[in-house]
Design a protein around this motif. Structure first.
Motif, PDB file in Angstrom:
ATOM      1  N   ILE A 116     -17.771 -34.140  -1.262  1.00 19.16           N
ATOM      2  CA  ILE A 116     -18.596 -33.468  -0.256  1.00 19.16           C
ATOM      3  C   ILE A 116     -18.916 -32.068  -0.757  1.00 19.16           C
ATOM      4  O   ILE A 116     -18.014 -31.282  -1.028  1.00 19.16           O
ATOM      5  N   THR A 117     -20.223 -31.784  -0.907  1.00 16.21           N
ATOM      6  CA  THR A 117     -20.639 -30.475  -1.383  1.00 16.21           C
ATOM      7  C   THR A 117     -21.754 -29.920  -0.494  1.00 16.21           C
ATOM      8  O   THR A 117     -22.656 -30.641  -0.093  1.00 16.21           O
ATOM      9  N   SER A 118     -21.658 -28.631  -0.212  1.00 11.66           N
ATOM     10  CA  SER A 118     -22.682 -27.925   0.587  1.00 11.66           C
ATOM     11  C   SER A 118     -23.023 -28.688   1.863  1.00 11.66           C
ATOM     12  O   SER A 118     -24.190 -28.872   2.202  1.00 11.66           O
ATOM     13  N   ALA A 119     -22.005 -29.165   2.541  1.00 11.90           N
ATOM     14  CA  ALA A 119     -22.193 -29.909   3.786  1.00 11.90           C
ATOM     15  C   ALA A 119     -21.527 -29.135   4.925  1.00 11.90           C
ATOM     16  O   ALA A 119     -20.426 -28.609   4.761  1.00 11.90           O
ATOM     17  N   TYR A 120     -22.189 -29.106   6.073  1.00 13.75           N
ATOM     18  CA  TYR A 120     -21.712 -28.275   7.178  1.00 13.75           C
ATOM     19  C   TYR A 120     -21.746 -29.045   8.493  1.00 13.75           C
ATOM     20  O   TYR A 120     -22.537 -29.966   8.661  1.00 13.75           O
ATOM     21  N   TYR A 121     -20.870 -28.647   9.403  1.00 11.33           N
ATOM     22  CA  TYR A 121     -20.904 -29.215  10.734  1.00 11.33           C
ATOM     23  C   TYR A 121     -20.691 -28.087  11.732  1.00 11.33           C
ATOM     24  O   TYR A 121     -20.231 -27.001  11.375  1.00 11.33           O
TER      25      TYR A 121
END
Length: 396
Positions: A298-303
């Motif tokens: 998981i890279t550069s992923a946001y929640y």
């Protein structure tokens, strides 16, 4: 069974309209053709079709390509039960355009479907069953209500262990099944570019905003429809299978029985790059991106931390949404399907960077430069400058 029972390779069917018609038989039923070995182009149908297997709104069994066709009607595929056997026969392969795609059929383009499609198994808004590897479905839209006991989908229901490419398709269909319900597919090896799911997807086991089972490579796509699995796994993108996702977004609630995820629940490999989950995910086991995979990247992923408190390897940062950083990440595309910022999350609708609402003050001129006052705004400005020369020419 159809206006044409069989269309040979030497035949062509163009510009035909079938309206207010009724077709009832056993199998290979289509309002234009029961079986077609040739291309079918620019045909429309408003019909009711009833059968036991291989029933399509345009073609029952297709060996050729189909383009620019429209179906608005009802398709029902039921099991046949004889007096000598308690077990049902058939009841499979219902599609708004094609019941079953066979060897020689490789593309469906610019088609749309509305109405209602139901089968015991393999009900699809565009295609019920596909038996051909490496087919493509492009620029198609499904607005039909789709349901099956097993394998229901807004676009293509079932292509077991076969590769299917979807480009620029939209699913607006609400889809329900006991096992395997998906906005695009129930079970196949799918590649999706610039896809949108607006439909509500519900199953007892395996519900996915784009796919229920198989595998999924997906780019520049958004799930906007709620996904529910009453006793099994639910995910915004794929429930059971490997996923490789880039520049994708989920803004719909996901509810599972055993497990749920903003992207995928279970498989061998999950690669999530520059993808974002904004809303709530609810189940016994939950994750914003991937729950149970052997290998997870998981890279550069946001929640958004307003809705979740734990995640598998990705940061929670609401500011990324409100400052427009996520919107700009998702706009890294070379096609015309850009994203625009709308309140806290980006949605389809803008054809240029001018659709973004910048969080900092000023006008970007020498007299009135952009005023950057937070770290996130500085990051956003950096992305702007590196994205287009027009932003680099502004004053900050």
């Amino acid at each position: 069974l159809g206006i044409f029972g069989i269309v040979s390779e030497q035949g062509t069917v163009n510009n035909l309209n079938v309206s207010l018609s009724y077709f009832d038989g056993y199998g290979d039923i289509g309002s234009i053709a029961g079986v077609s070995y040739s291309p079918i182009t620019n045909c429309t149908s408003t019909a009711v079709l009833v059968g036991v297997e291989d029933v399509g709104g345009i073609v029952g069994e297709s060996y050729g390509n189909i383009s620019d066709c429209l179906f608005d009607g009802s398709i029902t595929v039921e099991q046949y039960k004889s007096s000598s056997s308690a077990a049902g026969i058939g009841g499979s392969d219902a599609g708004g355009i094609v019941g079953k795609m066979c060897e020689g059929s490789s593309r469906i383009t610019d088609c749309s479907v509305d109405g209602k499609i139901s089968a015991y198994k393999n009900a699809g808004g565009i295609v019920g069953l596909c038996e051909v590897d490496n087919i493509s479905i492009e620029n198609c839209t499904s607005d039909a209500v789709v349901n099956a006991t097993q394998n229901a989908a807004g676009i293509l229901a079932y292509a077991p262990n076969l590769k299917v490419s979807f480009e620029y398709c939209t699913n607006n269909s609400d889809v329900t099944a006991a096992l395997n319900a998906g906005g695009y597919f129930a079970d196949c090896y799918a590649t999706i570019l610039s896809g949108v799911n607006n439909g509500c997807i519900e199953a007892e086991q395996n519900a996915g905003g784009f796919g229920a089972a198989g595998s999924l490579n997906i780019e520049k796509s958004i799930n906007k429809g709620s996904v529910t699995a009453t006793s099994g796994m639910a995910a915004a993108f794929i429930a059971a299978g490997d996923i490789n996702a880039q520049f994708c977004y989920n803004i719909a609630n996901i509810t599972g029985g055993t497990a749920a995820s903003g992207f995928a629940v279970s498989g061998e490999n999950a690669v999530i790059n520059q993808c974002h989950n904004y809303v709530a995910v609810t189940a016994t086991a939950v994750d914003a991106f991937a729950v149970d995979f052997t290998n997870i990247t998981i890279t550069s992923a946001y929640y958004c931390s307003d809705f979740m408190s734990s995640v598998n390897g990705a940061p929670a940062d609401k500011e990324w949404f409100s400052c427009g950083y996520v919107a700009l990440l998702l706009n890294r595309s070379n096609d015309n399907n850009f994203w625009a910022q709308d309140e806290l999350y980006p949605v389809f609708g803008s054809d240029s960077m001018q659709g973004y609402v910048l969080p900092f003050g000023g006008e970007g001129s020498i007299i009135s430069p952009y005023i950057i006052s937070t770290e996130n705004e500085l990051r956003l400005a950096r992305i702007l400058v590196n994205t287009e020369e027009s932003w680099a020419a502004k004053s900050y």
